[in-house]
Design an enzyme around this catalytic site. Structure first.
Site, mmCIF file in Angstrom:
data_model
loop_
_atom_site.group_PDB
_atom_site.id
_atom_site.type_symbol
_atom_site.label_atom_id
_atom_site.label_comp_id
_atom_site.label_asym_id
_atom_site.label_seq_id
_atom_site.Cartn_x
_atom_site.Cartn_y
_atom_site.Cartn_z
ATOM 1 N N HIS A 198 0.858 -1.201 0.000
ATOM 2 C CA HIS A 198 0.000 0.000 0.000
ATOM 3 C C HIS A 198 0.882 1.235 0.000
ATOM 4 C CE1 HIS A 198 -3.133 2.865 1.032
ATOM 5 N NE2 HIS A 198 -3.972 1.931 0.645
ATOM 6 N N ASP B 11 -7.976 -5.192 0.026
ATOM 7 C CA ASP B 11 -8.481 -6.082 -1.031
ATOM 8 C C ASP B 11 -8.151 -7.539 -0.787
ATOM 9 O OD1 ASP B 11 -7.614 -3.334 -2.937
ATOM 10 O OD2 ASP B 11 -9.658 -4.091 -2.771
#
Ligand code: SDX
Length: 428
Positions: free
Chosen positions: A306, A363
């Site tokens: 991320h 996700d």
């Protein structure tokens, strides 16, 4: 005297103001840099560049903190509903009962699609990816709902916001029904927001659809978790488009297109496809971890890494904790969850991932839960769209209302051919 940053360029010293946010984040305001020095900055992918001040969402990537308007995500997942969080993000405060009732009633009045708009689905191939349908449907709304396009009229902006929140679930369920070859289901005002979406998605003319409150609770939590995430790619895209004073519908259409990318919202679909590929390949997780580390192999561990979180994504933590509970409640055993846990364990002990601070992101687990709830893989990013819609709207509203907003127009450093004369084709 407020803090300044000093820059020495070509023997001259320049000073630029430091701005500080309510969570002690600091930035150097370089808006005068080019006028004062002739220089611009360069920051590919904007790793160190802020595009705006915002009071909507706060992230701390080191501590794994995510707050909407000051409320911790964990607190909201535990106690709130998606529609109440949508109100909070857009209006800045949790609603009183009468405010919430008015908000949800207005939304229920706009869930229906114009009948001509329904025909729009007839021209799409059944094999179309629903994200393409959603993105163009949002721009299409600016043709069907022309009475609320003016970005400078707060009443028209408010009407467009309500129309988007109200119709995105209808548009999404129609995309699913088109793909399944089943009849569209009209919205029903006897249901609340999430119940209505589930009914439009899964009910069939032959039998009464039973709303499962466990599924409603889980979907509320999933939508809250996806509701906003400060200046991510799709939100920044919507702010960019709106800065030209394009209408809200078409700005959100651009956000949907950006979210579709597998490096962004499309990752939830890619994670499931990756887990299914590992499962088909005999479940040898370490082989895929090795591929992810191999620079000559384009394969990445989808659902890992991320830009902001350099420790656990708090959303992944919530989803991981609830994954087991949800699958048990729904009486679903999914071998992909076992593969996901094995993958996570190996990756978190592997120095390639540790030294790059690559942790599971939102996700990584969401797709396993969506699948357990009965959604097909190609609808996962559409669910992300539904969740993120209030966040996109809140940021667009903050942008269009801010007196500091200017049209977004970055500069560049030119590296192409220098001046040269035209040569006739017969002389080339
Ligand atoms: C979302 O921004 C947001 O807030 C987004 C989001 C939201 O709510 O809006 O949180 C939603 O988009 C979550 C992210 C979903 N995407 C994925 O899961 C796709 C897989 N992850 C990546 O491709 C990547 O981690 C990104 C895109 C998420 C972040 O990329 P960055 O910040 O540009 O980091 P990078 O690509 O420069 O990677 C740094 C290093 C590189 O290695 P080196 O060049 O230093 O040797 O880490 C490696 C990368 O190769 N790396 C990975 C990896 N992610 C990064 N290696 C293997 N597998 C991965 N998943």
């Amino acid at each position: 005297m407020s803090e300044v940053a000093k820059l020495i360029l070509d023997g001259k010293t320049y000073e630029f103001p430091i701005i500080e946010g309510t969570e002690n984040e600091k930035a150097i305001d370089i808006s005068a840099l080019r006028n004062q020095t002739g220089y611009i900055t360069m920051d590919n992918g904007f790793l160190s560049t802020g595009s705006t001040k915002s009071s909507i969402t706060y992230l701390d990537g080191q501590k794994g903190i995510l707050r909407y308007r000051g409320y911790n995500l964990e607190d909201l997942c535990e106690n709130s509903t998606f529609l109440e969080v949508a109100y909070l993000l857009i209006n800045g405060e949790l609603p009183k009962q009468d405010e919430f009732d008015a908000f949800s009633t207005r939304i229920s009045r706009h869930t229906l699609l114009n009948e001509d708009f329904r025909k729009y689905y007839d021209v799409w191939p059944k094999t179309a990816h629903p994200m393409g349908l959603m993105s163009s449907a949002l721009t299409g709304m600016s043709s069907f709902y022309r009475s609320s396009l003016d970005p400078h009229d707060p009443a028209q902006v408010e009407k467009s916001m309500i129309r988007i929140l109200a119709k995105v679930p209808t548009l999404a369920s129609y995309a699913y029904k088109k793909f399944k070859g089943q009849p569209f289901v009209y919205p029903q005002n006897k249901y609340n927001y999430v119940e209505n979406f589930l009914n439009m998605m899964f009910s069939l003319p032959m039998e009464e659809y039973q709303i499962d409150q466990d599924v409603v609770d889980v979907l509320n939590k999933l939508l809250i978790i996806h509701a906003d995430h400060e200046q991510n790619c799709s939100t920044s895209t919507g702010r960019f488009i709106g800065s030209s004073h394009a209408n809200l519908f078409t700005s959100i259409s651009g956000s949907i297109s950006a979210l579709w990318g597998p490096l962004h919202g499309g990752a939830n679909q890619s994670v499931l496809e990756m887990l299914e590929a590992i499962h088909r390949d005999g479940g040898d997780v370490s082989k895929y971890v090795k591929k992810a580390k191999d620079k000559s192999d384009p394969f990445r561990l989808m659902g890992f890494g991320h830009r902001v979180y350099k420790s656990f994504d708090p959303r992944a933590k919530i989803l991981k904790n609830s994954c087991d509970k949800i699958l048990k409640k729904l009486n679903v055993h999914d071998p992909l969850l076992d593969i996901a846990k094995k993958l996570e364990k190996i990756a978190l002990e592997d120095e390639y991932f540790v030294e790059r601070n690559l942790y599971p992101n939102v996700d990584f687990y969401s797709g396993i839960i969506y699948k357990a709830l009965g959604f097909p893989v190609n609808m996962f990013t559409v669910l992300f769209t539904m969740g993120r819609a209030p966040g996109w709207i809140a940021h667009w509203k903050e942008m269009i209302e801010s007196p500091e907003t200017k049209i977004c127009r970055p500069r560049q450093v030119y590296t192409g051919a220098t001046e040269r004369k035209y040569i006739n084709i017969n002389k080339r």
